[in-house]
Design a protein around this motif. Structure first.
Motif, PDB file in Angstrom:
ATOM      1  N   THR A 175      52.663  32.739  27.313  1.00  0.00           N
ATOM      2  CA  THR A 175      53.311  32.532  28.609  1.00  0.00           C
ATOM      3  C   THR A 175      52.305  32.509  29.761  1.00  0.00           C
ATOM      4  N   THR A 176      51.417  33.495  29.825  1.00  0.00           N
ATOM      5  CA  THR A 176      50.417  33.525  30.891  1.00  0.00           C
ATOM      6  C   THR A 176      49.399  32.404  30.680  1.00  0.00           C
ATOM      7  N   GLN A 177      49.138  31.648  31.740  1.00  0.00           N
ATOM      8  CA  GLN A 177      48.240  30.500  31.642  1.00  0.00           C
ATOM      9  C   GLN A 177      46.939  30.769  32.391  1.00  0.00           C
ATOM     10  N   LEU A 178      45.816  30.632  31.705  1.00  0.00           N
ATOM     11  CA  LEU A 178      44.507  30.769  32.361  1.00  0.00           C
ATOM     12  C   LEU A 178      44.162  29.460  33.063  1.00  0.00           C
ATOM     13  N   LYS A 179      43.663  29.570  34.288  1.00  0.00           N
ATOM     14  CA  LYS A 179      43.311  28.367  35.049  1.00  0.00           C
ATOM     15  C   LYS A 179      42.063  28.615  35.875  1.00  0.00           C
ATOM     16  N   LEU A 180      41.361  27.536  36.192  1.00  0.00           N
ATOM     17  CA  LEU A 180      40.251  27.631  37.136  1.00  0.00           C
ATOM     18  C   LEU A 180      40.803  27.562  38.562  1.00  0.00           C
ATOM     19  N   ALA A 181      40.151  28.251  39.473  1.00  0.00           N
ATOM     20  CA  ALA A 181      40.526  28.176  40.884  1.00  0.00           C
ATOM     21  C   ALA A 181      40.351  26.743  41.373  1.00  0.00           C
ATOM     22  N   GLU A 182      41.135  26.384  42.386  1.00  0.00           N
ATOM     23  CA  GLU A 182      41.136  24.992  42.839  1.00  0.00           C
ATOM     24  C   GLU A 182      40.670  24.807  44.281  1.00  0.00           C
ATOM     25  N   LEU A 183      40.621  25.886  45.058  1.00  0.00           N
ATOM     26  CA  LEU A 183      40.376  25.720  46.494  1.00  0.00           C
ATOM     27  C   LEU A 183      38.926  25.913  46.899  1.00  0.00           C
ATOM     28  N   GLY A 184      38.088  26.402  45.983  1.00  0.00           N
ATOM     29  CA  GLY A 184      36.699  26.653  46.346  1.00  0.00           C
ATOM     30  C   GLY A 184      36.614  27.578  47.547  1.00  0.00           C
ATOM     31  N   LEU A 243      38.617  39.459  26.982  1.00  0.00           N
ATOM     32  CA  LEU A 243      39.166  40.795  26.730  1.00  0.00           C
ATOM     33  C   LEU A 243      39.805  41.362  27.987  1.00  0.00           C
ATOM     34  N   ALA A 244      39.086  41.281  29.110  1.00  0.00           N
ATOM     35  CA  ALA A 244      39.618  41.818  30.375  1.00  0.00           C
ATOM     36  C   ALA A 244      40.858  41.047  30.816  1.00  0.00           C
ATOM     37  N   CYS A 245      40.823  39.723  30.690  1.00  0.00           N
ATOM     38  CA  CYS A 245      41.981  38.894  31.063  1.00  0.00           C
ATOM     39  C   CYS A 245      43.193  39.270  30.215  1.00  0.00           C
ATOM     40  N   ALA A 246      42.975  39.486  28.922  1.00  0.00           N
ATOM     41  CA  ALA A 246      44.079  39.844  28.032  1.00  0.00           C
ATOM     42  C   ALA A 246      44.671  41.192  28.425  1.00  0.00           C
ATOM     43  N   ASN A 247      43.818  42.170  28.670  1.00  0.00           N
ATOM     44  CA  ASN A 247      44.327  43.497  29.027  1.00  0.00           C
ATOM     45  C   ASN A 247      45.074  43.465  30.354  1.00  0.00           C
ATOM     46  N   LEU A 248      44.565  42.691  31.289  1.00  0.00           N
ATOM     47  CA  LEU A 248      45.232  42.550  32.577  1.00  0.00           C
ATOM     48  C   LEU A 248      46.571  41.834  32.414  1.00  0.00           C
ATOM     49  N   ALA A 249      46.578  40.787  31.609  1.00  0.00           N
ATOM     50  CA  ALA A 249      47.805  40.008  31.413  1.00  0.00           C
ATOM     51  C   ALA A 249      48.840  40.793  30.608  1.00  0.00           C
ATOM     52  N   VAL A 281      50.823  36.178  40.106  1.00  0.00           N
ATOM     53  CA  VAL A 281      49.546  35.489  39.935  1.00  0.00           C
ATOM     54  C   VAL A 281      48.418  36.526  39.965  1.00  0.00           C
ATOM     55  N   ALA A 282      47.528  36.466  38.977  1.00  0.00           N
ATOM     56  CA  ALA A 282      46.341  37.325  38.979  1.00  0.00           C
ATOM     57  C   ALA A 282      45.123  36.444  39.235  1.00  0.00           C
ATOM     58  N   PHE A 283      44.195  36.960  40.027  1.00  0.00           N
ATOM     59  CA  PHE A 283      43.012  36.204  40.415  1.00  0.00           C
ATOM     60  C   PHE A 283      41.777  37.056  40.152  1.00  0.00           C
ATOM     61  N   ILE A 284      40.815  36.459  39.448  1.00  0.00           N
ATOM     62  CA  ILE A 284      39.539  37.140  39.214  1.00  0.00           C
ATOM     63  C   ILE A 284      38.445  36.257  39.785  1.00  0.00           C
ATOM     64  N   THR A 285      37.590  36.812  40.609  1.00  0.00           N
ATOM     65  CA  THR A 285      36.504  36.027  41.190  1.00  0.00           C
ATOM     66  C   THR A 285      35.155  36.521  40.673  1.00  0.00           C
ATOM     67  N   LEU A 286      34.400  35.597  40.105  1.00  0.00           N
ATOM     68  CA  LEU A 286      33.113  35.907  39.496  1.00  0.00           C
ATOM     69  C   LEU A 286      32.002  35.437  40.415  1.00  0.00           C
ATOM     70  N   GLU A 304      42.947  35.597  21.288  1.00  0.00           N
ATOM     71  CA  GLU A 304      42.745  36.568  20.220  1.00  0.00           C
ATOM     72  C   GLU A 304      43.179  37.972  20.634  1.00  0.00           C
ATOM     73  N   PHE A 305      43.026  38.281  21.921  1.00  0.00           N
ATOM     74  CA  PHE A 305      43.253  39.661  22.361  1.00  0.00           C
ATOM     75  C   PHE A 305      44.624  39.908  23.012  1.00  0.00           C
ATOM     76  N   ALA A 306      45.244  38.883  23.568  1.00  0.00           N
ATOM     77  CA  ALA A 306      46.491  39.125  24.320  1.00  0.00           C
ATOM     78  C   ALA A 306      47.683  39.303  23.389  1.00  0.00           C
ATOM     79  N   PHE A 307      48.652  40.086  23.832  1.00  0.00           N
ATOM     80  CA  PHE A 307      49.909  40.306  23.120  1.00  0.00           C
ATOM     81  C   PHE A 307      50.590  38.951  22.912  1.00  0.00           C
ATOM     82  N   PRO A 308      51.184  38.718  21.728  1.00  0.00           N
ATOM     83  CA  PRO A 308      51.732  37.389  21.421  1.00  0.00           C
ATOM     84  C   PRO A 308      52.604  36.776  22.534  1.00  0.00           C
ATOM     85  N   THR A 309      53.575  37.527  23.059  1.00  0.00           N
ATOM     86  CA  THR A 309      54.425  36.954  24.114  1.00  0.00           C
ATOM     87  C   THR A 309      53.617  36.604  25.355  1.00  0.00           C
TER      88      THR A 309
END
Lengths: 320, 320
Positions: free
Chosen positions: B295-304, B249-255, B135-140, B286-291
């Motif tokens: 497979t990797t799913q982007l989601k919003l955080a749920e716990l606040g 772009l950053a999410c794709a490179n990280l994923a 799991v990768a987590f990015i906090t803005l 547009e930016f992530a590698f096809p596989t």
């Protein structure tokens, strides 16, 4: 400490490399076979089995002297099932039941992973990675691959972890074989270097042997570009600087995520050695987060072609 | 299964949040304190100790009912020693011996990690991460932080692992507080959103409430930008598209590097919800590698706000 041995297999599109190693990773025997991709690659697994059995006999050894076999392979791997699919340079179009066949054919336990991951494990164990727990490996060949090790384990994620060749370094840049635009692979692979050279030659008007060769229609390789740059060819140096810019950027972004102890650069293009590494390092220093740039160390790979068999053998250590 | 409880502490520059949780991560009690950063932050650790001891008494519990305490904190952490340094919003200029003091003051075992890593652990365990191993987590927020989990473990590398806010998304772009140019943080944090809005307002001549506010010298927040964009403000939408471009772009490179099951986006800016996520997703595709993109799913955080105490508590599970 055990006296038992490991077998490492590095399966490639043209050659299958084999080695027998001690449990500590010292190579004791090496041999290789040409890869026979005829008949949808159906000879490959039987050839591997025969060759291992034959060499165990040849060295007057017995099966119980071995811990197991590890193998690196192209294609998409199901680690749990030990199967491989989509390995186009092996002509493997359908899913291949590699693990079951090799275990049955040799009587030895078998583990596999993809070729870039296995090379990363090799460099980490016995090469530039100094057996560290956090090592990133980028290999610059026909394409650009990678293997990432964190907390002592390869990062697979859902299977495609380590696809660093497809990190985007130039949005809307060169079209990649994956269908995206601006992947690192298009700027730092052997073909990427030549592509940059051709583009820069078109817009350059000055004196340059590289430009003359390209204008003359001579065949250019990444080695020619680096060799001319080392001889102070102006255009050659512009190309190398561009490659180093994109590689330094990708290395920095990767190191900001993982902060590995070593970020190891291998593969054919890395034969340019310190000449390339120094320029990548300069860009890495400019792009990486301050704490990262002072801790993560960029290094050239040290094992050359042996990284594959050594890393592959390391997969079999789990059976010890 | 144990009946023993975990304590989670989320130490921030303005508030210290506490929670008592079951070993399965259900919050049973929550409370908080204002952070007293006076006298070089020397009251913080004693305040934490007193508050924990006081609440254990208040709830008529005893120390042997607890597995241990976990805490998330700003600053640079020495995981082995349990010390913190350079936490400027706590006024901690010198190295603080947090673990030893809290273990002595409470009689409970104690573990800590940095705030973004701890929030990542929380979202992974009880939130959008679905208790997955990758799991990768990015906090803005005011800045951009991250926590990366591979093979079930946080990636620390040599200490700075997960600094995704400082991945370069625009070489030679906006100057960052870290001294580099073009870090993700400068485009996707609350201040980054406002910075983009100000820049785009200067070059935009058309009709826009956002432009009118900026030209009028009104104070702009990222929330205002997103709210206006949702109301179809032309400039507001241009800003959101730019933010989503860099985030995607950053999410794709990280994923591409980690291929996690979930890439979770949290923090204040993510309050913009699906409105932001959908546009990030478009760029990610547009930016992530096809596989990776399939497979990797982007989601919003749920716990606040609870992500911190839950993730902190999860650190103490090692003492069970």
């Amino acid at each position: 400490m055990t006296n038992k041995k490991l077998i490492g297999v590095d399966l490639g599109g043209t050659t299958i490399k084999f080695a027998i190693l001690t449990a500590e990773g010292e190579i004791q025997q090496k041999w290789s076979l040409r890869t026979n991709i005829l008949d949808e690659g159906s000879h490959i697994v039987p050839d591997i089995i025969d060759s291992i059995n034959h060499h165990i006999d040849l060295y007057k050894m017995s099966k119980d002297q071995f811990i197991g076999i590890g193998m690196g392979t192209p294609g998409t791997i199901d680690l749990a099932k030990g199967t491989v699919k989509g390995a186009y340079n092996l002509n493997w179009k359908t899913t291949q039941n590699v693990k079951d066949q090799i275990e049955e054919g040799t009587g030895l336990k078998f583990a596999l992973d993809n070729d870039a991951n296995v090379a990363a494990l090799g460099e980490r164990w016995k090469g530039a990675g100094n057996d560290g727990d956090d090592v990133a490996f980028i290999t610059l060949g026909t394409g650009v691959g990678g293997g990432l090790i964190a907390n002592g384990e390869l990062i697979h994620g859902l299977g495609a972890g380590g696809e660093v060749g497809h990190m985007i370094v130039q949005p809307n840049g060169y079209l990649c074989t994956c269908g995206n635009h601006g992947c690192l692979e298009q700027y730092a692979s052997a073909t990427g270097v030549v592509h940059i050279a051709q583009d820069k030659a078109e817009e350059y008007e000055g004196n340059s042997r590289l430009k003359a060769m390209i204008d003359n229609g001579d065949e250019i390789t990444s080695k020619i570009v680096f060799d001319l740059a080392k001889e102070n060819d102006f255009l050659g140096n512009k190309v190398v600087n561009q490659v180093a810019f994109y590689l330094g950027l990708a290395c920095a972004n990767l190191a900001d995520a993982l902060n590995p102890e070593f970020l190891v650069i291998g593969g054919g293009v890395s034969a340019a050695g310190d000449f390339l590494l120094k320029r990548v390092e300069k860009n890495f220093q400019e792009f990486a987060f301050p704490t990262v740039r002072t801790t993560t160390q960029l290094k050239l790979a040290e094992l050359g072609n042996d990284a594959g068999v050594i890393g592959a053998a390391s997969l079999a250590r789990r059976f010890a």
